[in-house]
Design an enzyme around this catalytic site. Sequence first.
Site, PDB file in Angstrom:
ATOM      1  N   TRP A 218      26.381   8.420  33.212  1.00  0.00           N
ATOM      2  CA  TRP A 218      27.536   7.519  33.301  1.00  0.00           C
ATOM      3  C   TRP A 218      28.857   8.222  33.079  1.00  0.00           C
ATOM      4  CZ3 TRP A 218      27.182   3.537  36.134  1.00  0.00           C
ATOM      5  CH2 TRP A 218      25.967   2.865  36.247  1.00  0.00           C
TER       6      TRP A 218
ATOM      7  N   ASP B   6      33.985   4.509  26.631  1.00  0.00           N
ATOM      8  CA  ASP B   6      33.102   3.562  27.310  1.00  0.00           C
ATOM      9  C   ASP B   6      31.946   3.278  26.347  1.00  0.00           C
ATOM     10  OD1 ASP B   6      31.154   2.280  28.765  1.00  0.00           O
ATOM     11  OD2 ASP B   6      30.955   3.825  30.307  1.00  0.00           O
TER      12      ASP B   6
ATOM     13  N   LYS C  69      24.537  -5.493  28.280  1.00  0.00           N
ATOM     14  CA  LYS C  69      23.538  -4.936  27.357  1.00  0.00           C
ATOM     15  C   LYS C  69      23.412  -5.798  26.093  1.00  0.00           C
ATOM     16  CE  LYS C  69      23.053  -1.160  29.896  1.00  0.00           C
ATOM     17  NZ  LYS C  69      23.784  -1.479  31.117  1.00  0.00           N
TER      18      LYS C  69
END
Length: 366
Positions: A90, A161, A185
């Site tokens: 990511w 992030d 999540k």
Amino acid sequence: MPESVLREASQAVTEVAGEGVSILGISHRSSWFRNVLDEAEENIRGLLSIPPEYRIMFLQGGATLQFSMVPMTLLRGRSDPAEYLHTGYWSGKSITEARREGPVRILKGSSLNFGALPSASELESQHHQNAPYLHYVSNETVEGLQFHRTVGRDDVMRVCDMSSDFLSRPFDINKYVIVYAHAQKNLGPAGVTVVILREDILSRVSDDMPAMLDYREHANMRSVYNTPPVFAIYITMLVLRWLRKEIGGLEAMDAMNQAKAAALYSALDASQNFYRGHAAVRDRSLMNAAFRLPTVRLEQSFLEQAKNHGLYGLEGHRSIGGIRASLYNAVTIEAVMNLCAFMENFQQQHGRESELNESASMKAAL
Ligand code: PMP
């Protein structure tokens, strides 16, 4: 999602209590929805002790859009490179987007396959005080790597992030200028992304920014610049309420997450390398454990048999394969213990088979 949240959400699909309409049809301009947004914000503030100079926004476009909005706001027109940690899948994606907006300097450690995070001493010499900001991913969801410290130096603005570990543990917002996390999540369903931004960052947005990408518009309109994902935000609010009222806050959540991860990693460690963890021990994520079995064939039968035991979603990310167990907030310790018991049984059934295979391939190699 926590069961109590699912129950309340399904009730709201039929009818929002006292409103006479389904949540799927209620107006985002209604005072009912304004209260939902206010409570969601208030709960995030309370859980993380966020001071008033930070704005909290509920945006769309996922964490992926933040990969662009951050450098569009902080990097465009700058000549000094922003520092981006490259620690896995990511963070790699965030770097691709940042490079479209301006100069980027990559910071990384010595691990070749993203099996470990860079240590503080490895990063020390790589930081540069003129960097407009430093960006990193606190939990690399695919590789199962998590920083257990705040990265960077205090004289360079930090952007993080936190998509896959937001609200799994406490952190100090004062160390960051922007923290973002998509909801899917720990927080709620996909469709909403939480952005916490220090107010002075708003003055850095350039006036030619399209309105949807302009943090000022979203901050001024208090997350209703355009039609927001009402249902996703409502569920997020319920999860936040659950975290505060039923779990009792982030210290308690963290303790539960530590216990779940400890159980799973002990199962890996006790397996004498039948289950091989991807992450270096010191960087193991409390949210995602990525591991391999001795052969791809065994991994396939592991996944098939896991389903028969009611254990779903254990496939590793397509980019690295293998197995990934995610231990997000709503996963119970009982569910983790079930997984551990399943893993032990599976090894008992198949461990011998893999030993025979390994010794056969060693003989062939000799
Ligand atoms: N960052 C991290 C750490 C993630 O785990 C994900 C999604 N799994 C993303 C960014 C991308 O989020 P989205 O799909 O919401 O754009």
